[in-house]
Design an enzyme around this catalytic site. Sequence first.
Site, mmCIF file in Angstrom:
data_model
loop_
_atom_site.group_PDB
_atom_site.id
_atom_site.type_symbol
_atom_site.label_atom_id
_atom_site.label_comp_id
_atom_site.label_asym_id
_atom_site.label_seq_id
_atom_site.Cartn_x
_atom_site.Cartn_y
_atom_site.Cartn_z
ATOM 1 N N ASP A 57 9.476 -1.987 1.512
ATOM 2 C CA ASP A 57 8.076 -1.970 1.953
ATOM 3 C C ASP A 57 8.079 -1.580 3.426
ATOM 4 O O ASP A 57 8.545 -2.357 4.273
ATOM 5 C CB ASP A 57 7.474 -3.363 1.756
ATOM 6 C CG ASP A 57 6.012 -3.426 2.193
ATOM 7 O OD1 ASP A 57 5.529 -2.463 2.834
ATOM 8 O OD2 ASP A 57 5.375 -4.450 1.908
ATOM 9 N N ASN A 80 8.098 9.530 4.347
ATOM 10 C CA ASN A 80 7.000 10.065 3.532
ATOM 11 C C ASN A 80 5.996 8.991 3.130
ATOM 12 O O ASN A 80 4.815 9.306 2.931
ATOM 13 C CB ASN A 80 7.592 10.727 2.281
ATOM 14 C CG ASN A 80 6.550 10.921 1.205
ATOM 15 O OD1 ASN A 80 5.737 11.853 1.259
ATOM 16 N ND2 ASN A 80 6.512 10.006 0.233
ATOM 17 N N TYR A 145 -6.990 6.905 9.337
ATOM 18 C CA TYR A 145 -5.925 7.761 8.788
ATOM 19 C C TYR A 145 -5.545 8.838 9.809
ATOM 20 O O TYR A 145 -4.357 9.049 10.093
ATOM 21 C CB TYR A 145 -6.422 8.397 7.490
ATOM 22 C CG TYR A 145 -5.386 9.235 6.768
ATOM 23 C CD1 TYR A 145 -4.319 8.631 6.102
ATOM 24 C CD2 TYR A 145 -5.482 10.624 6.733
ATOM 25 C CE1 TYR A 145 -3.381 9.400 5.433
ATOM 26 C CE2 TYR A 145 -4.545 11.386 6.064
ATOM 27 C CZ TYR A 145 -3.501 10.768 5.413
ATOM 28 O OH TYR A 145 -2.560 11.526 4.752
ATOM 29 N N LYS A 149 -1.939 9.445 11.750
ATOM 30 C CA LYS A 149 -1.164 10.688 11.614
ATOM 31 C C LYS A 149 -1.005 11.377 12.967
ATOM 32 O O LYS A 149 0.045 11.963 13.238
ATOM 33 C CB LYS A 149 -1.811 11.603 10.577
ATOM 34 C CG LYS A 149 -1.783 11.034 9.152
ATOM 35 C CD LYS A 149 -0.359 10.815 8.644
ATOM 36 C CE LYS A 149 -0.325 10.381 7.184
ATOM 37 N NZ LYS A 149 1.055 10.214 6.668
ATOM 38 N N VAL A 178 -3.040 17.608 -1.254
ATOM 39 C CA VAL A 178 -1.941 17.851 -2.197
ATOM 40 C C VAL A 178 -2.300 17.204 -3.535
ATOM 41 O O VAL A 178 -2.970 16.157 -3.572
ATOM 42 C CB VAL A 178 -0.623 17.248 -1.644
ATOM 43 C CG1 VAL A 178 0.541 17.542 -2.582
ATOM 44 C CG2 VAL A 178 -0.327 17.789 -0.243
#
Length: 249
Positions: A57, A80, A145, A149, A178
Amino acid sequence: MTVRRAAVTGGNKGIGLAVVERLAADGFSVVAMGRDEAALAKVAAAMPDTVETVACDVADADSIAAAFSATGPFDVLVNNAGIADSAPVRKLPAEQWERLMRVNALGPLLCIQQVLPTMMERGYGRIVTVASIAGHQGAPYIAAYAASKHAVIGLMRSLSAEVAGTGITANSVCPGYVRTEMTDQSIRTIRSKTGRSDDEAMQILIGRTRLGRLIEPEEVAAAVAYLVSHGAAAVNGQSILIDGGDLQQ
Ligand code: NDP
């Protein structure tokens, strides 16, 4: 030639699974990490000769330390694992901000700290983080988010400056939408907030892109495979957009 060993976080699904499959096909010995042990077991069963799995985790420093010490050392790390969530800034819960920053930005830092000492001793390493086009530009409702990033791209750029010339490289890949469960979730959110159909929600996501379609996980894996190759030794500190040309740096 010695077989190189690669760790892939979130390697049990989506983009991470495509990276695991690609690196295994390219001759790496791969360790796929994730929380969902049933999904990990499927990955191990599908590629028993080349892929090991371990529960990890990335929101939990102890879990990361245990997973890396049980399976390392590594020549390659692919950060990832990631999560997404959305809210308008005026209502953005602090909990969402902290959760996304923890998984998407702190997790990669803690994983890097697990592999970096050995890479520095050996004078060789490849570190790639799956960031996002949202690491280059903001958009409505994705502040947490996008911040996470942007943060991780800043981490990778700074790391690249620290490791330059040592045989280690640090780069990011930055996909647009994606074809994975994360995008399916975005479609469901648009549907529930707007009452549109799935097809209409998909058009909202891809309608304004130059590519006019979702990106396939294998297309992201191909960029990762290049960045971890010996031939990419001079590519360092980059954040490579995989978005069909919407953003141009
Ligand atoms: P998925 O939701 O399909 O997969 C997410 C992966 O991350 C799973 O393997 C999941 O494993 C893992 N993960 C999530 N939280 C944790 C955690 N706390 N610890 C360990 N593993 C975790 O998403 P994608 O494959 O689409 O996303 C992969 C990466 O690509 C993410 O960083 C995402 O931000 C980024 N990305 C995705 C885009 C897209 O359009 N889909 C676009 C641009 C970037 P488990 O379920 O076992 O926890």
